[in-house]
Design a protein around this motif. Structure first.
Motif, PDB file in Angstrom:
ATOM      1  N   ARG A 457      12.877  15.109  10.438  1.00 45.94           N
ATOM      2  CA  ARG A 457      11.443  14.840  10.532  1.00 45.94           C
ATOM      3  C   ARG A 457      10.643  15.725   9.583  1.00 45.94           C
ATOM      4  NH1 ARG A 457      12.620  17.559  15.236  1.00 45.94           N
ATOM      5  NH2 ARG A 457      11.352  19.374  15.801  1.00 45.94           N
ATOM      6  N   ILE A 458      11.281  16.791   9.076  1.00 39.79           N
ATOM      7  CA  ILE A 458      10.645  17.640   8.074  1.00 39.79           C
ATOM      8  C   ILE A 458      11.211  17.331   6.686  1.00 39.79           C
ATOM      9  CG2 ILE A 458      10.144  20.005   7.387  1.00 39.79           C
ATOM     10  CD1 ILE A 458       8.920  19.200  10.075  1.00 39.79           C
ATOM     11  N   THR A 459      12.540  17.424   6.565  1.00 42.75           N
ATOM     12  CA  THR A 459      13.156  17.235   5.249  1.00 42.75           C
ATOM     13  C   THR A 459      13.035  15.796   4.759  1.00 42.75           C
ATOM     14  OG1 THR A 459      15.332  16.830   6.257  1.00 42.75           O
ATOM     15  CG2 THR A 459      14.783  19.105   5.689  1.00 42.75           C
ATOM     16  N   GLY A 460      12.927  14.850   5.694  1.00 44.10           N
ATOM     17  CA  GLY A 460      12.787  13.453   5.291  1.00 44.10           C
ATOM     18  C   GLY A 460      11.511  13.179   4.523  1.00 44.10           C
ATOM     19  N   MET A 461      10.540  14.092   4.637  1.00 47.35           N
ATOM     20  CA  MET A 461       9.262  13.873   3.947  1.00 47.35           C
ATOM     21  C   MET A 461       9.398  13.924   2.432  1.00 47.35           C
ATOM     22  SD  MET A 461       6.318  15.633   6.341  1.00 47.35           S
ATOM     23  CE  MET A 461       7.039  17.272   6.437  1.00 47.35           C
ATOM     24  N   ARG A 462      10.492  14.510   1.934  1.00 48.11           N
ATOM     25  CA  ARG A 462      10.660  14.523   0.479  1.00 48.11           C
ATOM     26  C   ARG A 462      10.801  13.096  -0.067  1.00 48.11           C
ATOM     27  NH1 ARG A 462      15.899  16.922   1.839  1.00 48.11           N
ATOM     28  NH2 ARG A 462      14.986  18.928   1.302  1.00 48.11           N
ATOM     29  N   ARG A 463      11.175  12.166   0.804  1.00 44.57           N
ATOM     30  CA  ARG A 463      11.299  10.776   0.351  1.00 44.57           C
ATOM     31  C   ARG A 463       9.941  10.094   0.180  1.00 44.57           C
ATOM     32  NH1 ARG A 463      16.275   8.467   4.132  1.00 44.57           N
ATOM     33  NH2 ARG A 463      17.500  10.404   4.191  1.00 44.57           N
ATOM     34  N   PHE A 464       8.869  10.760   0.597  1.00 45.87           N
ATOM     35  CA  PHE A 464       7.545  10.171   0.406  1.00 45.87           C
ATOM     36  C   PHE A 464       7.187  10.073  -1.074  1.00 45.87           C
ATOM     37  CE2 PHE A 464       6.032  12.047   4.744  1.00 45.87           C
ATOM     38  CZ  PHE A 464       6.795  11.100   5.413  1.00 45.87           C
ATOM     39  N   ALA A 465       7.818  10.904  -1.899  1.00 45.15           N
ATOM     40  CA  ALA A 465       7.523  10.865  -3.338  1.00 45.15           C
ATOM     41  C   ALA A 465       7.802   9.463  -3.877  1.00 45.15           C
ATOM     42  CB  ALA A 465       8.364  11.897  -4.076  1.00 45.15           C
ATOM     43  N   GLY A 466       6.818   8.889  -4.519  1.00 49.53           N
ATOM     44  CA  GLY A 466       6.979   7.562  -5.095  1.00 49.53           C
ATOM     45  C   GLY A 466       6.769   6.425  -4.118  1.00 49.53           C
ATOM     46  N   LEU A 467       6.409   6.730  -2.863  1.00 52.00           N
ATOM     47  CA  LEU A 467       6.190   5.677  -1.871  1.00 52.00           C
ATOM     48  C   LEU A 467       5.010   4.799  -2.292  1.00 52.00           C
ATOM     49  CD1 LEU A 467       6.830   4.497   0.976  1.00 52.00           C
ATOM     50  CD2 LEU A 467       5.152   6.129   1.885  1.00 52.00           C
ATOM     51  N   ASP A 468       5.199   3.501  -2.273  1.00 53.32           N
ATOM     52  CA  ASP A 468       4.157   2.546  -2.647  1.00 53.32           C
ATOM     53  C   ASP A 468       3.307   2.247  -1.414  1.00 53.32           C
ATOM     54  OD1 ASP A 468       2.549   0.535  -3.543  1.00 53.32           O
ATOM     55  OD2 ASP A 468       4.168  -0.874  -4.030  1.00 53.32           O
ATOM     56  N   LEU A 469       2.090   2.786  -1.385  1.00 49.93           N
ATOM     57  CA  LEU A 469       1.224   2.618  -0.219  1.00 49.93           C
ATOM     58  C   LEU A 469       0.698   1.192  -0.074  1.00 49.93           C
ATOM     59  CD1 LEU A 469      -0.809   5.959  -0.301  1.00 49.93           C
ATOM     60  CD2 LEU A 469       1.244   5.411   1.015  1.00 49.93           C
ATOM     61  N   SER A 470       0.869   0.391  -1.102  1.00 49.64           N
ATOM     62  CA  SER A 470       0.444  -1.013  -1.001  1.00 49.64           C
ATOM     63  C   SER A 470       1.593  -1.931  -0.596  1.00 49.64           C
ATOM     64  CB  SER A 470      -0.144  -1.481  -2.339  1.00 49.64           C
ATOM     65  OG  SER A 470       0.846  -1.452  -3.360  1.00 49.64           O
ATOM     66  N   SER A 471       2.768  -1.356  -0.336  1.00 49.04           N
ATOM     67  CA  SER A 471       3.929  -2.171   0.030  1.00 49.04           C
ATOM     68  C   SER A 471       3.718  -2.827   1.388  1.00 49.04           C
ATOM     69  CB  SER A 471       5.191  -1.314   0.053  1.00 49.04           C
ATOM     70  OG  SER A 471       5.095  -0.318   1.056  1.00 49.04           O
ATOM     71  N   ASP A 472       4.478  -3.875   1.645  1.00 49.89           N
ATOM     72  CA  ASP A 472       4.323  -4.634   2.886  1.00 49.89           C
ATOM     73  C   ASP A 472       4.556  -3.765   4.118  1.00 49.89           C
ATOM     74  OD1 ASP A 472       3.744  -6.878   1.423  1.00 49.89           O
ATOM     75  OD2 ASP A 472       5.759  -7.750   1.576  1.00 49.89           O
ATOM     76  N   LYS A 473       5.593  -2.887   4.080  1.00 52.50           N
ATOM     77  CA  LYS A 473       5.907  -2.097   5.272  1.00 52.50           C
ATOM     78  C   LYS A 473       4.801  -1.099   5.590  1.00 52.50           C
ATOM     79  CE  LYS A 473       8.861   1.031   2.543  1.00 52.50           C
ATOM     80  NZ  LYS A 473      10.253   1.526   2.358  1.00 52.50           N
ATOM     81  N   VAL A 474       4.188  -0.535   4.556  1.00 57.45           N
ATOM     82  CA  VAL A 474       3.090   0.402   4.784  1.00 57.45           C
ATOM     83  C   VAL A 474       1.871  -0.337   5.312  1.00 57.45           C
ATOM     84  CG1 VAL A 474       1.496   2.014   3.682  1.00 57.45           C
ATOM     85  CG2 VAL A 474       3.928   2.040   3.064  1.00 57.45           C
ATOM     86  N   GLN A 475       1.535  -1.429   4.688  1.00 62.54           N
ATOM     87  CA  GLN A 475       0.352  -2.176   5.096  1.00 62.54           C
ATOM     88  C   GLN A 475       0.506  -2.761   6.499  1.00 62.54           C
ATOM     89  OE1 GLN A 475      -2.667  -2.370   3.487  1.00 62.54           O
ATOM     90  NE2 GLN A 475      -1.665  -0.731   2.306  1.00 62.54           N
ATOM     91  N   LYS A 476       1.728  -3.116   6.876  1.00 66.23           N
ATOM     92  CA  LYS A 476       1.957  -3.640   8.224  1.00 66.23           C
ATOM     93  C   LYS A 476       1.582  -2.599   9.276  1.00 66.23           C
ATOM     94  CE  LYS A 476       5.562  -5.338  11.341  1.00 66.23           C
ATOM     95  NZ  LYS A 476       7.020  -5.595  11.511  1.00 66.23           N
ATOM     96  N   THR A 477       2.001  -1.346   9.052  1.00 69.51           N
ATOM     97  CA  THR A 477       1.683  -0.281  10.003  1.00 69.51           C
ATOM     98  C   THR A 477       0.189  -0.008  10.039  1.00 69.51           C
ATOM     99  OG1 THR A 477       3.835   0.743   9.568  1.00 69.51           O
ATOM    100  CG2 THR A 477       2.175   2.099  10.650  1.00 69.51           C
ATOM    101  N   ILE A 478      -0.419   0.085   8.867  1.00 69.08           N
ATOM    102  CA  ILE A 478      -1.854   0.373   8.809  1.00 69.08           C
ATOM    103  C   ILE A 478      -2.650  -0.724   9.501  1.00 69.08           C
ATOM    104  CG2 ILE A 478      -3.821   0.615   7.249  1.00 69.08           C
ATOM    105  CD1 ILE A 478      -1.918   2.002   5.281  1.00 69.08           C
ATOM    106  N   ASN A 479      -2.281  -1.965   9.275  1.00 69.00           N
ATOM    107  CA  ASN A 479      -2.987  -3.074   9.913  1.00 69.00           C
ATOM    108  C   ASN A 479      -2.798  -3.057  11.425  1.00 69.00           C
ATOM    109  OD1 ASN A 479      -3.990  -4.064   7.487  1.00 69.00           O
ATOM    110  ND2 ASN A 479      -2.207  -5.378   7.123  1.00 69.00           N
ATOM    111  N   ALA A 480      -1.613  -2.628  11.873  1.00 66.92           N
ATOM    112  CA  ALA A 480      -1.379  -2.536  13.318  1.00 66.92           C
ATOM    113  C   ALA A 480      -2.231  -1.440  13.944  1.00 66.92           C
ATOM    114  CB  ALA A 480       0.103  -2.271  13.586  1.00 66.92           C
ATOM    115  N   MET A 481      -2.488  -0.379  13.179  1.00 62.94           N
ATOM    116  CA  MET A 481      -3.283   0.736  13.692  1.00 62.94           C
ATOM    117  C   MET A 481      -4.756   0.368  13.812  1.00 62.94           C
ATOM    118  SD  MET A 481      -1.495   3.819  11.522  1.00 62.94           S
ATOM    119  CE  MET A 481      -2.611   5.087  12.085  1.00 62.94           C
ATOM    120  N   VAL A 482      -5.245  -0.437  12.896  1.00 66.29           N
ATOM    121  CA  VAL A 482      -6.679  -0.747  12.891  1.00 66.29           C
ATOM    122  C   VAL A 482      -6.971  -2.102  13.522  1.00 66.29           C
ATOM    123  CG1 VAL A 482      -7.086   0.673  10.860  1.00 66.29           C
ATOM    124  CG2 VAL A 482      -6.572  -1.754  10.572  1.00 66.29           C
TER     125      VAL A 482
END
Length: 482
Positions: A457-482
């Motif tokens: 849960r800490i070291t896995g954050m290094r994978r955030f580098a290069g994460l596409d915030l407009s990708s479907d999986k990211v937008q799905k979560t954001i839309n579920a939150m709002v």
């Protein structure tokens, strides 16, 4: 009060410490690690390892002491609680002490009676300082990089372990931290315990004394903070006018000219001109031209008596406690409310954890869904808990029932994302809030089989580098939150 040991002559490390010492590390009564100390003359090797809730410091240290017990050389290598590398070094050469640690490096003249205080040493390091101070006439000593070590005798008691009862003396060590550390040593000046209200380092065989010693540390802590509160707390029945202060104007986005702020009944009732005349019964405080802000709100805290005081000193007057022991938190709030302790207004969350090898040692544990739902009911019945907080070892499939029960009882649902689940699933299950942004984002970069009860849960954050915030999986979560 401060006192000196009966024999003030230096006690050599060789004569006062056996060849091997083994200690158990306990947190909240649960063994979470161990410390092994190997002694060869004045040379020590310290192996320390903790695994609590999937994280913990691990280090190997080597240490050379003079005959008074003062460090002459010290190396520590390993990792911190959250996995950062530790590479700390201290040495003395021709009257000059040099050190390098994560916080920086430096050097100073060294006279043989100044103790280097390590940044990333194990809890056993506190005993190194205690031993050196017990060999000092007035039990005080300069420390490096700066400050002063001091030792006060607090209590004497008998402790039972390894089939025998031994006499022990409890000392308070001041200097390395904002609050004293409490340690118990035997009549031969050997360490028995380092203890705090939640944590203990205990000589192997003395684990059954854990609760007693932690309760003693809690009582000593409480007495100290209650004494502070009795000396510095002021209760005003009349309005309080704080004169000659600047306040922030959120419309103009700047500080005002000097003003007077009037507080009454726990509320800000007026902001007036600096020379405004108040009522005859007002208490007047000169703000000396400083900036005055309303009390700050900490949205994620874990309160104790020392945290409560430090928050108020930093200007934090309200805290959401997002995980604690019922008895600890409720007793703390009661003492703050009756002015026995200084602390902020605290809003309570009911902490619920599942049972696993990675279980957090804080809060209430559930082995089944039925037990977890009952804990929700228990928190509601106690009153004052505005939400439950779910932790990482709770099984994801329990959450819909827990959330439904919490909502039925008028409580919100917050928490970490349970291991082998993701944010999308927990939002659908009934979460109102996800604590920590990494708990939201890890589901975008980790596979479900990767265990977030560990340092993933800490070291896995290094994978955030290069994460596409407009990708479907990211937008799905954001839309579920709002």
């Amino acid at each position: 009060m401060s006192c000196s040991p009966e024999n003030n002559s230096p006690v050599s490390v060789t004569s006062s410490i056996p060849k091997v010492e083994v200690y158990s590390v306990l947190y909240g009564g649960t063994k979470v690690g161990s410390t092994k100390v190997t002694i060869d003359g004045n040379d020590l090797a310290i192996d320390h390892e903790v695994n609590n809730n999937g994280r913990g410091a691990k280090s190997k240290g080597t240490l050379t002491l003079n005959d008074q017990g003062v460090p002459l050389a010290w190396t520590i290598e390993g990792v911190t609680t959250f996995g950062n590398a530790v590479d700390e070094h201290f040495s003395v050469n021709e009257g000059t002490a040099s050190w390098k640690a994560a916080a920086g490096e430096g050097s100073a003249s060294f006279d043989g009676a100044t103790a280097y205080v390590s940044q990333d040493g194990s809890p056993y390091a506190a005993y190194i300082y205690v031993n050196a101070l017990l060999n000092d006439d007035d039990m005080t000593m300069p420390m490096l990089p700066s400050g002063t070590l001091s030792l006060n005798k607090l209590d004497e008691l008998a402790l039972t372990g390894n089939g025998e009862t031994i006499d022990a003396t409890v000392y308070a060590l001041s200097g390395p931290n904002l609050n004293p550390a409490y340690l118990a040593v035997d009549t031969e000046q050997k360490l028995i315990a380092f203890m705090s209200p939640r944590f203990a380092l205990l000589r192997e065989g003395f684990e059954e004394e854990d609760t007693r010693l932690r309760d003693l540390a809690a009582a000593l802590n409480a007495a100290r903070f209650e004494d502070i509160a009795s000396r510095v707390t002021h209760q005003y029945e009349s309005p309080v006018r704080i004169r000659n202060v600047r306040v922030f104007d959120p419309v103009e986005l700047k500080l005002t000219e000097p003003s007077s702020v009037v507080v009454s009944g726990g509320k800000i009732v007026a902001v007036e001109a600096a020379d405004a005349q108040g009522s005859v019964d007002e208490v007047s405080i000169d703000g000396a031209g400083g900036s005055l802000v309303p009390g700050l709100y900490e949205m994620h805290g874990h309160m104790s008596d020392n945290d409560a005081l430090l928050n108020v000193m930093a200007g934090v007057t309200s805290v959401r406690d997002t995980g604690n022991e019922m008895d600890v938190l409720e007793a703390l709030i009661e003492k703050i409310d009756n002015n026995t302790l200084i602390g902020p207004r605290i809003t309570k969350s009911g902490f619920i954890e599942g049972v696993s090898e990675f279980s957090n040692s804080t809060g209430e544990l559930a082995e089944t869904e039925e037990q977890a739902v009952q804990l929700v009911r228990d928190y509601a019945a106690r009153g004052g808990y505005f939400q439950i907080k779910i932790y990482s070892s709770v099984k994801g499939e329990w959450v819909p029932a827990m959330a439904a029960e919490a909502h039925k009882l008028g409580m919100r649902v917050s928490g970490h994302i349970p291991a082998f689940s993701n944010a999308d699933q927990m939002i659908e299950a009934g979460y109102d809030e996800i604590t920590h942004i990494n708990q939201v984002m890890l589901g975008w970069v980790l596979d479900l089989e990767e265990d977030t009860r560990t340092l993933y849960r800490i070291t896995g954050m290094r994978r955030f580098a290069g994460l596409d915030l407009s990708s479907d999986k990211v937008q799905k979560t954001i839309n579920a939150m709002v």
